[in-house]
Design a protein around this motif. Structure first.
Motif, PDB file in Angstrom:
ATOM      1  N   UNK A 268       0.819  -1.215   0.000  1.00 49.17           N
ATOM      2  CA  UNK A 268       0.000   0.000   0.000  1.00 49.17           C
ATOM      3  C   UNK A 268       0.863   1.279   0.000  1.00 49.17           C
ATOM      4  N   UNK A 269       1.752   1.379   0.984  1.00 49.32           N
ATOM      5  CA  UNK A 269       2.573   2.595   1.110  1.00 49.32           C
ATOM      6  C   UNK A 269       3.459   2.823  -0.105  1.00 49.32           C
ATOM      7  N   UNK A 270       4.281   1.825  -0.455  1.00 47.42           N
ATOM      8  CA  UNK A 270       5.135   1.994  -1.637  1.00 47.42           C
ATOM      9  C   UNK A 270       4.353   2.304  -2.921  1.00 47.42           C
ATOM     10  N   UNK A 271       3.137   1.730  -3.049  1.00 44.30           N
ATOM     11  CA  UNK A 271       2.345   2.015  -4.265  1.00 44.30           C
ATOM     12  C   UNK A 271       1.934   3.488  -4.288  1.00 44.30           C
ATOM     13  N   UNK A 272       1.552   4.002  -3.117  1.00 45.35           N
ATOM     14  CA  UNK A 272       1.164   5.421  -3.061  1.00 45.35           C
ATOM     15  C   UNK A 272       2.354   6.340  -3.347  1.00 45.35           C
ATOM     16  N   UNK A 273       3.534   5.841  -3.027  1.00 50.61           N
ATOM     17  CA  UNK A 273       4.734   6.653  -3.271  1.00 50.61           C
ATOM     18  C   UNK A 273       5.168   6.630  -4.732  1.00 50.61           C
ATOM     19  N   UNK A 274       4.563   5.746  -5.514  1.00 54.92           N
ATOM     20  CA  UNK A 274       4.915   5.695  -6.942  1.00 54.92           C
ATOM     21  C   UNK A 274       4.605   7.009  -7.670  1.00 54.92           C
TER      22      UNK A 274
ATOM     23  N   UNK B 216      -2.182  10.969  -6.717  1.00 60.36           N
ATOM     24  CA  UNK B 216      -2.202  10.077  -5.545  1.00 60.36           C
ATOM     25  C   UNK B 216      -3.604  10.050  -4.933  1.00 60.36           C
ATOM     26  N   UNK B 217      -4.203  11.237  -4.830  1.00 59.68           N
ATOM     27  CA  UNK B 217      -5.554  11.334  -4.270  1.00 59.68           C
ATOM     28  C   UNK B 217      -6.558  10.548  -5.124  1.00 59.68           C
ATOM     29  N   UNK B 218      -6.414  10.723  -6.410  1.00 59.90           N
ATOM     30  CA  UNK B 218      -7.316  10.022  -7.331  1.00 59.90           C
ATOM     31  C   UNK B 218      -7.216   8.509  -7.124  1.00 59.90           C
ATOM     32  N   UNK B 219      -5.976   8.048  -6.945  1.00 61.89           N
ATOM     33  CA  UNK B 219      -5.725   6.616  -6.754  1.00 61.89           C
ATOM     34  C   UNK B 219      -6.330   6.120  -5.436  1.00 61.89           C
ATOM     35  N   UNK B 220      -6.094   6.882  -4.360  1.00 65.31           N
ATOM     36  CA  UNK B 220      -6.643   6.488  -3.055  1.00 65.31           C
ATOM     37  C   UNK B 220      -8.160   6.376  -3.145  1.00 65.31           C
ATOM     38  N   UNK B 221      -8.782   7.378  -3.780  1.00 60.94           N
ATOM     39  CA  UNK B 221     -10.241   7.367  -3.910  1.00 60.94           C
ATOM     40  C   UNK B 221     -10.738   6.127  -4.661  1.00 60.94           C
TER      41      UNK B 221
ATOM     42  N   UNK C 297     -13.227  13.737  -0.889  1.00 56.53           N
ATOM     43  CA  UNK C 297     -12.150  12.766  -1.122  1.00 56.53           C
ATOM     44  C   UNK C 297     -11.862  12.014   0.168  1.00 56.53           C
ATOM     45  N   UNK C 298     -11.076  10.920   0.032  1.00 55.90           N
ATOM     46  CA  UNK C 298     -10.594  10.240   1.228  1.00 55.90           C
ATOM     47  C   UNK C 298      -9.356  10.959   1.751  1.00 55.90           C
ATOM     48  N   UNK C 299      -9.304  11.180   3.053  1.00 58.44           N
ATOM     49  CA  UNK C 299      -8.062  11.644   3.676  1.00 58.44           C
ATOM     50  C   UNK C 299      -7.178  10.421   3.903  1.00 58.44           C
ATOM     51  N   UNK C 300      -5.900  10.601   3.804  1.00 61.99           N
ATOM     52  CA  UNK C 300      -5.003   9.477   4.114  1.00 61.99           C
ATOM     53  C   UNK C 300      -3.807   9.999   4.908  1.00 61.99           C
ATOM     54  N   UNK C 301      -3.159   9.068   5.609  1.00 55.63           N
ATOM     55  CA  UNK C 301      -2.070   9.446   6.518  1.00 55.63           C
ATOM     56  C   UNK C 301      -0.774   9.742   5.781  1.00 55.63           C
ATOM     57  N   UNK C 302       0.181  10.302   6.510  1.00 54.58           N
ATOM     58  CA  UNK C 302       1.491  10.608   5.923  1.00 54.58           C
ATOM     59  C   UNK C 302       2.204   9.324   5.507  1.00 54.58           C
ATOM     60  N   UNK C 303       2.959   9.439   4.469  1.00 54.66           N
ATOM     61  CA  UNK C 303       3.733   8.282   4.003  1.00 54.66           C
ATOM     62  C   UNK C 303       5.165   8.426   4.504  1.00 54.66           C
TER      63      UNK C 303
END
Lengths: 116, 346
Positions: free
Chosen positions: B219-225, B253-258, B284-290
């Motif tokens: 999850x984390x590494x994918x968001x960092x892509x 990144x936001x679009x992806x999380x959503x 949108x979904x809020x998400x935590x720091x990476x």
């Protein structure tokens, strides 16, 4: 599956930087044209490197038609393609400009007349 | 159309004309006209093609971006290639082989596009071989379990698609065209990954746990892509001004999380982020720091598999060298034979 599942990756270690990169052979570049189905023209799909025409064709098949995209392929050595100069755009294609009378839309009197 | 087309050598538009010869004056004039045309193409959101004049930095930025992208596809074959022999069924094996073959294809489309900017293919390969070029950090993480193959397909390819769809409209023609082809093929990758996870999450408790662990890892590494946060991504602004990049890292990144939140729910798995929750106000979904320290550490070469990935690439290239040489020698021999035969019959 759970037995093997936890295995970590096993990749052969090693690999050294070759002494002389120029020793690696350079295959010429080919442009690939694919006919997607009968009745259509071949269309430029992309390019690839290959040592000769038959390898270029095989590689083009594997690279550009993995999902039935083609019924026929042309490969052309990129060096053999003569192309117009993009910088002479204005002058080179100028003769077509200002000649709207070459298009059917130029002739408006027939509007509303059927089949014309 | 191809790298063989004569490339213009763009001179900086700032070149002064005083001291220099007629040639230099003409070059400066060419650059001025070229620059104007380039600016106009960008302003009108039209495409720049290989033989058009383009600023040096535009060319450099693209060579770097497109070749890094190509390298990522090539290195990206490794985590999955590793599981071909261990795929749990013949069907999964066939699917995985098709996917890995696609990655190779994507790498080649992109190398072709990069080459049209005037950097020879062998030089691009060399940059990866010597470690001078970068590739996506995500591939420096291992695929430890079969479920990781699912997570890679769903999350890694999913993030890649989110990033790549807007690149289909990149201002550089050959890059955009390569991306169109790639995007068409990627959606199968993402779906097959999701399906692997779905099957596992509806299997035994152990299998479901394996799927959850894989999602937790990726999850984390994918968001960092999508790259560093916008305020730490110095090149983004220029890339966006040139219509190479259409949306900022954080927007993508936001679009992806959503997108992945409901997909995770459909899997019956959770995303490992306690701060993840719907924000009605933002829509949108809020998400935590990476963990960006980890990200930059992996980029710098300290990821779990940086060394192994490159070593494997080098070994494959070295071990295949004789095949490439033999094919070239055979082609030369055939050409000579054809030439001789023509002389004899003449």
């Amino acid at each position: 599956m759970t037995e093997t599942a936890q295995q970590t990756e096993q990749i052969p270690a090693g690999g050294v930087i070759a002494a002389d990169p120029a020793e690696r052979s350079l295959w010429p570049l080919w442009e690939v044209f694919v006919r997607s189905s009968r009745g259509l023209s071949h269309v430029h799909a992309g390019s690839l490197h290959a040592p000769d025409a038959s390898m270029a064709l095989r590689n083009a098949r594997d690279l550009y038609t993995r999902r039935n995209e083609g019924t026929s392929i042309w490969v052309v050595p990129a060096a053999e393609i003569a192309a117009s100069d993009p910088d002479s755009k204005g002058g080179y294609f100028e003769s077509a400009q200002g000649k709207a009378y070459r298009h059917a839309t130029y002739y408006t009197q027939s509007e509303g007349v059927p089949h014309l | 159309m191809s790298a063989q087309s004569p490339q213009l050598h763009p001179v900086e538009a700032t070149a002064t004309t005083e001291q220099i010869s007629e040639d230099a004056r003409r070059a400066a004039e060419e650059a001025r006209v070229g620059w104007e045309r380039f600016e106009q193409l960008i302003a009108e959101d039209k495409r720049v093609e290989p033989r058009d004049w383009m600023p040096n930095n535009y060319r450099k930025t693209l060579v770097r971006q497109v070749s890094q992208h190509a390298h990522s596809e090539i290195i990206g074959m490794q985590p999955e290639g590793n599981w071909i022999t261990r795929a749990p069924s013949l069907k999964r094996k066939a699917v995985l082989m098709a996917k890995v073959q696609d990655e190779a294809g994507h790498g080649l489309y992109l190398y072709s596009a990069a080459e049209t900017l005037g950097t020879p293919r062998d030089e691009l390969y060399e940059q990866l071989y010597t470690g001078k070029a970068k590739y996506s950090s995500i591939f420096n993480y291992p695929a430890r379990t079969w479920a990781d193959i699912g997570a890679i397909g769903w999350l890694v390819d999913g993030a890649a698609i989110t990033n790549q769809v807007p690149l289909c409209r990149a201002s550089y023609g050959p890059y955009g065209r390569a991306m169109v082809r790639i995007c068409k093929e990627e959606s199968f990758h993402q779906r097959q990954g999701w399906e692997i996870l779905y099957t596992l999450s509806h299997g035994t408790q152990a299998q479901k746990q394996m799927a959850q662990d894989a999602v937790d890892r990726f999850y984390g590494p994918a968001l960092q892509m999508f790259g560093p946060p916008d305020d730490e991504s110095p090149n983004s602004k220029q890339s966006m001004a040139w219509n190479i990049k259409r949306f900022s890292n954080d927007d993508l990144r936001q679009r992806f999380v959503d997108m992945i939140v409901p997909q995770a729910e459909a899997l019956g798995l959770t995303l490992p982020d306690p701060e993840l929750k719907w924000n009605d106000e933002r829509g949108h979904y809020d998400y935590g720091d990476l963990d960006w320290d980890e990200f930059f550490s992996v980029v710098k070469g300290n990821g779990p598999l940086n060394h192994q990935r490159l070593a494997h690439y080098r070994a494959a290239r070295d071990e295949g060298a004789w095949v490439r040489e033999a094919a070239a020698a055979y082609a030369a021999k055939q050409q000579q034979a054809a030439h001789d035969a023509a002389l004899l019959t003449a």
